[in-house]
Design a protein around this motif. Structure first.
Motif, short mmCIF file in Angstrom:
data_model
loop_
_atom_site.label_atom_id
_atom_site.label_comp_id
_atom_site.label_asym_id
_atom_site.label_seq_id
_atom_site.Cartn_x
_atom_site.Cartn_y
_atom_site.Cartn_z
N ALA A 147 0.91 -1.27 -0.10
CA ALA A 147 0.21 0.24 0.02
C ALA A 147 0.70 1.83 -0.33
O ALA A 147 0.54 2.44 -0.37
CB ALA A 147 -1.09 -0.25 0.97
N GLU A 148 1.89 0.89 0.68
CA GLU A 148 2.74 2.62 0.67
C GLU A 148 3.14 2.48 0.00
O GLU A 148 3.69 3.83 -0.81
CB GLU A 148 4.14 1.96 2.18
CG GLU A 148 2.94 2.52 3.27
CD GLU A 148 4.81 2.26 4.48
OE1 GLU A 148 4.41 3.04 5.39
OE2 GLU A 148 4.94 1.14 4.41
N ALA A 149 3.96 1.34 -1.12
CA ALA A 149 4.65 1.71 -2.22
C ALA A 149 3.87 2.19 -3.61
O ALA A 149 4.71 2.43 -4.42
CB ALA A 149 5.73 0.40 -2.83
N MET A 150 2.39 1.97 -3.24
CA MET A 150 0.85 2.79 -4.20
C MET A 150 1.21 3.79 -3.98
O MET A 150 0.04 4.29 -4.56
CB MET A 150 -0.18 1.33 -4.45
CG MET A 150 -0.03 0.16 -4.75
SD MET A 150 -1.44 -0.93 -4.80
CE MET A 150 -1.64 -0.73 -3.23
N GLY A 151 1.49 4.28 -3.33
CA GLY A 151 1.63 5.72 -2.56
C GLY A 151 0.69 6.09 -1.45
O GLY A 151 -0.34 7.62 -1.31
N ALA A 152 -0.33 5.11 -1.30
CA ALA A 152 -1.37 5.33 0.10
C ALA A 152 -1.39 6.40 1.41
O ALA A 152 0.06 6.02 1.28
CB ALA A 152 -1.86 3.59 0.56
N THR A 153 -2.23 6.83 1.38
CA THR A 153 -1.41 8.41 1.82
C THR A 153 -2.23 7.42 3.76
O THR A 153 -2.36 6.18 3.23
CB THR A 153 -2.65 8.79 2.80
OG1 THR A 153 -4.60 8.31 2.80
CG2 THR A 153 -3.21 9.69 1.34
N THR A 154 -1.61 7.74 5.12
CA THR A 154 -2.09 6.94 6.01
C THR A 154 -3.52 6.79 6.18
O THR A 154 -3.71 5.22 6.84
CB THR A 154 -1.89 7.84 7.02
OG1 THR A 154 -0.47 7.61 7.22
CG2 THR A 154 -1.70 7.18 8.79
N TRP A 155 -4.39 7.34 5.86
CA TRP A 155 -5.42 7.28 6.22
C TRP A 155 -6.60 6.47 5.16
O TRP A 155 -6.92 4.88 5.77
CB TRP A 155 -6.52 8.03 5.54
CG TRP A 155 -6.62 9.31 6.58
CD1 TRP A 155 -5.88 10.92 6.78
CD2 TRP A 155 -7.03 8.91 7.88
NE1 TRP A 155 -5.98 11.20 8.20
CE2 TRP A 155 -6.99 10.28 8.27
CE3 TRP A 155 -8.36 8.19 9.09
CZ2 TRP A 155 -6.95 10.11 10.59
CZ3 TRP A 155 -8.30 8.65 10.51
CH2 TRP A 155 -8.60 9.44 11.11
N GLN A 156 -5.08 5.90 3.75
CA GLN A 156 -6.10 5.03 2.98
C GLN A 156 -5.43 3.84 3.76
O GLN A 156 -6.20 2.54 3.54
CB GLN A 156 -5.35 5.51 1.55
CG GLN A 156 -6.74 6.29 1.09
CD GLN A 156 -5.22 6.77 -0.31
OE1 GLN A 156 -4.45 6.95 -0.15
NE2 GLN A 156 -6.44 7.31 -0.96
N ILE A 157 -4.55 3.71 4.31
CA ILE A 157 -3.64 2.35 4.26
C ILE A 157 -4.50 2.11 5.48
O ILE A 157 -4.52 0.50 5.44
CB ILE A 157 -1.92 2.90 4.81
CG1 ILE A 157 -1.45 2.98 3.83
CG2 ILE A 157 -1.69 1.54 5.59
CD1 ILE A 157 0.26 3.71 4.26
N ILE A 158 -4.75 2.45 6.32
CA ILE A 158 -5.53 2.21 7.57
C ILE A 158 -7.46 1.48 7.40
O ILE A 158 -7.22 0.70 7.79
CB ILE A 158 -5.96 3.64 9.23
CG1 ILE A 158 -5.11 3.68 9.11
CG2 ILE A 158 -6.92 2.86 9.97
CD1 ILE A 158 -4.55 5.32 9.86
N PHE A 159 -7.74 2.56 6.53
CA PHE A 159 -9.50 2.03 6.11
C PHE A 159 -9.65 1.08 5.00
O PHE A 159 -10.97 0.62 4.98
CB PHE A 159 -9.91 3.36 5.93
CG PHE A 159 -10.24 4.69 7.41
CD1 PHE A 159 -11.10 3.37 8.43
CD2 PHE A 159 -9.28 5.38 7.55
CE1 PHE A 159 -11.33 4.45 10.09
CE2 PHE A 159 -9.53 6.22 9.04
CZ PHE A 159 -10.50 5.53 9.62
N ARG A 160 -8.63 1.65 4.47
CA ARG A 160 -9.07 0.51 3.08
C ARG A 160 -8.16 -0.56 3.06
O ARG A 160 -7.90 -1.68 2.42
CB ARG A 160 -8.56 1.38 1.48
CG ARG A 160 -9.46 2.81 1.11
CD ARG A 160 -9.04 3.14 0.18
NE ARG A 160 -10.05 4.75 -0.25
CZ ARG A 160 -10.11 4.54 -0.78
NH1 ARG A 160 -8.74 4.43 -2.22
NH2 ARG A 160 -10.47 6.23 -1.10
#
Length: 216
Positions: A122-135
């Motif tokens: 998820a981090e490699a795809m550029g997801a934000t902190t909120w996106q990592i948590i909730f998605r």
């Protein structure tokens, strides 16, 4: 004098009322705390040793206090919040203090089971902190979280029965008032059986929901 079916139903309803409301508020408090414990720990997405080192011992301290002591210690605060220290509504306040840190720790354990590779992807795809948590984090740990909330709910059922010691109502109050204090064995058996039924229904429902989520 034995308890009537009406009294048992009323006690049953009071227990469900206490457990439902205290669970709702406990999840609102405990879920974010559990997430914070995970994401702020060493090596995670929002590493912050100060936040983690404050939250971790505070939650441990609250969890270490026996519920009956918490029940009594919070009487002044409970009276301030709901206007009384006796009754069903009054029991909800200490139940929240009891369950919220417990849920936070259970949520932490559930989310730590999520594969770190998913977070890294998820981090490699550029997801934000909120996106990592909730998605990613919560959806991946959802099956375990369902069992977590099931365990917490069952714990609240037991604690609500203990709250009967201060006249909180519910099945526990019936067991103490009619069973223990009047040496009525049959009442004790009936009330314990009612609690067993509640726990079995909760655990079975939690297991079924968790299994369905896992299969998806």
């Amino acid at each position: 004098m034995e308890i009537t079916a009406e009294q048992l139903l009323t006690g049953f309803g009071d227990t469900l009322y206490m457990v439902a409301l205290s669970l709702l508020f406990s999840v609102v408090i405990g879920l974010p705390l559990g997430i914070l414990l995970v994401i702020t720990r060493n090596g995670h997405i929002l590493e912050n040793k100060w936040v983690f080192n404050v939250l971790n011992p505070v939650i441990n301290i609250l969890r270490s206090v026996p519920f009956i002591i918490l029940l009594v210690a919070l009487i002044p605060f409970t009276r301030f919040v709901v206007g009384t220290a006796i009754g069903t509504n009054a029991a909800i306040v200490p139940l929240i203090f009891y369950a919220a840190p417990y849920i936070a720790r259970l949520v932490e354990n559930s989310l730590l089971e999520v594969d770190k590779g998913i977070i890294e992807a998820a981090e490699a795809m550029g997801a934000t902190t909120w996106q990592i948590i909730f998605r990613f984090l919560i959806p991946e740990g959802l099956s375990s979280l369902v069992l977590t909330f099931t365990t917490a709910t069952i714990g609240l059922v037991g604690a609500s029965a203990m709250a009967g010691a201060v006249g909180a109502g519910g099945v526990g109050d019936l067991a103490l008032s009619y069973g223990y204090q009047r040496f009525d064995t049959m009442t004790m058996i009936v009330t314990v059986a009612a609690l067993v039924v509640i726990v079995q229904l909760l655990q079975s429902t939690g297991n079924i929901v968790s299994k369905k989520i896992r299969r998806r």
